[in-house]
Design an enzyme around this catalytic site. Structure first.
Site, mmCIF file in Angstrom:
data_model
loop_
_atom_site.group_PDB
_atom_site.id
_atom_site.type_symbol
_atom_site.label_atom_id
_atom_site.label_comp_id
_atom_site.label_asym_id
_atom_site.label_seq_id
_atom_site.Cartn_x
_atom_site.Cartn_y
_atom_site.Cartn_z
ATOM 1 N N HIS A 68 -42.822 -8.227 9.237
ATOM 2 C CA HIS A 68 -42.240 -8.744 10.478
ATOM 3 C C HIS A 68 -41.994 -10.238 10.315
ATOM 4 O O HIS A 68 -42.693 -10.924 9.547
ATOM 5 C CB HIS A 68 -43.179 -8.527 11.676
ATOM 6 C CG HIS A 68 -43.359 -7.095 12.056
ATOM 7 N ND1 HIS A 68 -44.594 -6.549 12.341
ATOM 8 C CD2 HIS A 68 -42.463 -6.096 12.197
ATOM 9 C CE1 HIS A 68 -44.443 -5.267 12.648
ATOM 10 N NE2 HIS A 68 -43.167 -4.978 12.566
ATOM 11 N N CYS B 53 -50.145 -11.183 15.869
ATOM 12 C CA CYS B 53 -49.930 -9.740 16.024
ATOM 13 C C CYS B 53 -50.636 -9.210 17.261
ATOM 14 O O CYS B 53 -50.166 -8.276 17.906
ATOM 15 C CB CYS B 53 -50.448 -8.988 14.798
ATOM 16 S SG CYS B 53 -49.399 -9.097 13.336
ATOM 17 N N ASN C 257 -47.094 -3.396 4.516
ATOM 18 C CA ASN C 257 -48.161 -4.237 5.043
ATOM 19 C C ASN C 257 -49.255 -4.270 3.979
ATOM 20 O O ASN C 257 -50.055 -3.340 3.853
ATOM 21 C CB ASN C 257 -48.672 -3.656 6.363
ATOM 22 C CG ASN C 257 -49.726 -4.519 7.026
ATOM 23 O OD1 ASN C 257 -50.500 -5.191 6.361
ATOM 24 N ND2 ASN C 257 -49.763 -4.487 8.353
ATOM 25 N N GLU D 297 -38.884 -3.331 16.491
ATOM 26 C CA GLU D 297 -40.327 -3.576 16.346
ATOM 27 C C GLU D 297 -40.820 -4.640 17.320
ATOM 28 O O GLU D 297 -41.904 -5.192 17.144
ATOM 29 C CB GLU D 297 -40.642 -3.966 14.907
ATOM 30 C CG GLU D 297 -40.223 -2.919 13.894
ATOM 31 C CD GLU D 297 -41.329 -1.955 13.486
ATOM 32 O OE1 GLU D 297 -42.484 -2.379 13.407
ATOM 33 O OE2 GLU D 297 -41.018 -0.779 13.229
#
Length: 416
Positions: free
Chosen positions: A230, A347, A25, A162
């Site tokens: 993601h 998110c 990230n 996830e």
């Protein structure tokens, strides 16, 4: 029973900090060690929720998890003097990104006609793996009516899962049967592939999905290596529309063909790399947006201000809006505190198609509830946190007290 899409946003917790724990990230690691502003972060997220609610959309929320996580600290026997990363993990407010809370299959898609929810195990990162027991508690409370909901245990931790950040659903309308698309990564690249193919297949089987209405798609390894940890960093879907970067999938043309075969009405909006590079898409979180159907029937794209301020992104979006495509509005929102830790508008939310009357009303946002939450945040959330302070008794007292005040205000003391 009236099925609508409800977006459940995670309220940013009072321990929000920049410890840089999330490998892959890029935003989170770039801001590691900086001072964070939990009060501002929570109010920014709440403003986004209020904005969606004021447009006539159903809006829910989830509460911050207990932090520091004393159960986790006891399990790992961490030393506050030496185990700084483990201590920081126990303080992480990352549960605010509810796109990772669970994977959702609405009732029209499932064999038994119930909405199925599987809490994500988040096994790849220590600061996130600790979340699922408390996340599952909230899911079982919010969706307690077993006539309409089935809340599953996590996928075995040998398979990384996830949650909805790697899952998309396409359909003619939210209340009709849909096509569920599970996106997975393959290991071996620069950064870990967090969503395993077998985890996705286990969720699909557990939810009782029709195999003819499911796709399993590999994420582009180059996208993962570039920082798309993601799928929702490079693609988002809503009803019949897929909005995606050209480099989101390992086999883009094969993916589009498979979608169109199963949903002929699908509209696929592709942003070419020549217009918005993969790096710029990830930096601005153009695709980590909320693609929503407004009560008017128009589709709107809720993007972070970082995307709106990018010349390349803005040029492409302006051209899109000037055309006759399915996305008719672009609405920028300020979620800078979340963005600096690696999470954009998408998110922060978990999409659940359900009848709001079947959901525990304490988790549904109303104007009065929003005012109440804002008042608690204003009074009790820390104004700022230096990561060096994590582990201190004084900060722990402030963080624990703030969360308890919120639970009291919302009549959710059973989550204490």
């Amino acid at each position: 029973m009236t099925l609508v899409e409800i977006n459940f946003d995670g309220l940013v917790g009072p321990s929000h900090n920049y410890a840089g724990l999330s490998l892959g990230n890029l935003a989170a690691t770039a801001h590691a060690g900086e001072v964070s502003y939990p009060k501002a972060a929570a109010l920014q997220g709440l403003a986004k929720m209020r904005g969606n609610m004021e447009m006539g959309l159903a809006q829910g929320f989830f509460l911050p998890l207990p932090r520091p996580n004393r159960r986790f600290l006891d399990q790992i026997a961490a030393d506050v003097q030496t185990d700084h990363a483990l201590i920081a993990a126990a303080w992480s407010a990352s549960s605010m990104w509810t796109a990772n809370a669970a994977t959702i299959s609405p009732a029209p898609d499932t064999r038994d006609g119930r909405c199925h929810l599987t809490a994500a195990n988040l096994v790849t990162m220590a600061h996130r793996f600790q979340e699922w027991p408390d996340t599952a508690r909230q899911l079982r409370l919010a969706f307690a009516d077993e006539h309409y909901f089935a809340v599953h245990a996590i996928v075995p931790a040998c398979f990384g899962d996830e949650g909805a950040a790697n899952h998309m659903r396409m359909c003619l309308s939210h209340g009709e049967p849909g096509l569920e698309i599970f996106v997975y990564g393959k290991p071996g690249g620069r950064f870990p592939a967090r969503q395993h193919e077998q985890a996705s297949r286990i969720v699909a089987r557990s939810h009782g999905l029709d195999p003819d209405k499911v796709l399993f798609v590999e994420q582009n390894p180059d996208a993962i290596a570039a920082g798309a940890f993601h799928n929702d960093v490079v693609a988002v879907a809503n009803e019949r529309v897929l909005f995606t970067h050209e480099l989101a999938f390992a086999d883009p043309e094969g993916t589009y063909a498979a979608i169109r075969e199963k949903l002929p009405e699908a509209e696929i909006v592709v942003v070419p790399a020549s217009s918005v590079s993969l790096a710029e898409a990830i930096r601005t979180y153009l695709f980590n947006a909320q693609l929503l159907t407004l009560p008017t029937g128009e589709m709107a794209l809720i993007i972070p201000t970082e995307a709106h301020e990018s010349p390349a992104v803005r040029t492409w979006l302006d051209a899109m809006l000037a055309g006759n495509g399915p996305i008719r509005r672009v609405i920028p929102v300020d979620v800078k505190q979340s963005m600096a830790n690696g999470g954009g508008p998408a998110c922060l939310r978990l999409r659940v198609v359900a009848d709001p009357d079947r959901v525990d009303s304490r988790f549904l946002l109303t104007p009065s509830t929003a005012e109440m939450i804002a008042a608690v945040v204003e009074q009790w959330w820390p104004a700022q946190i230096d990561p060096a302070a994590l582990g201190s008794a004084a900060l722990e007292q402030d963080v624990v007290r703030a969360r308890l005040r919120l639970l009291e205000a919302l009549n959710l003391a059973e989550l204490a």
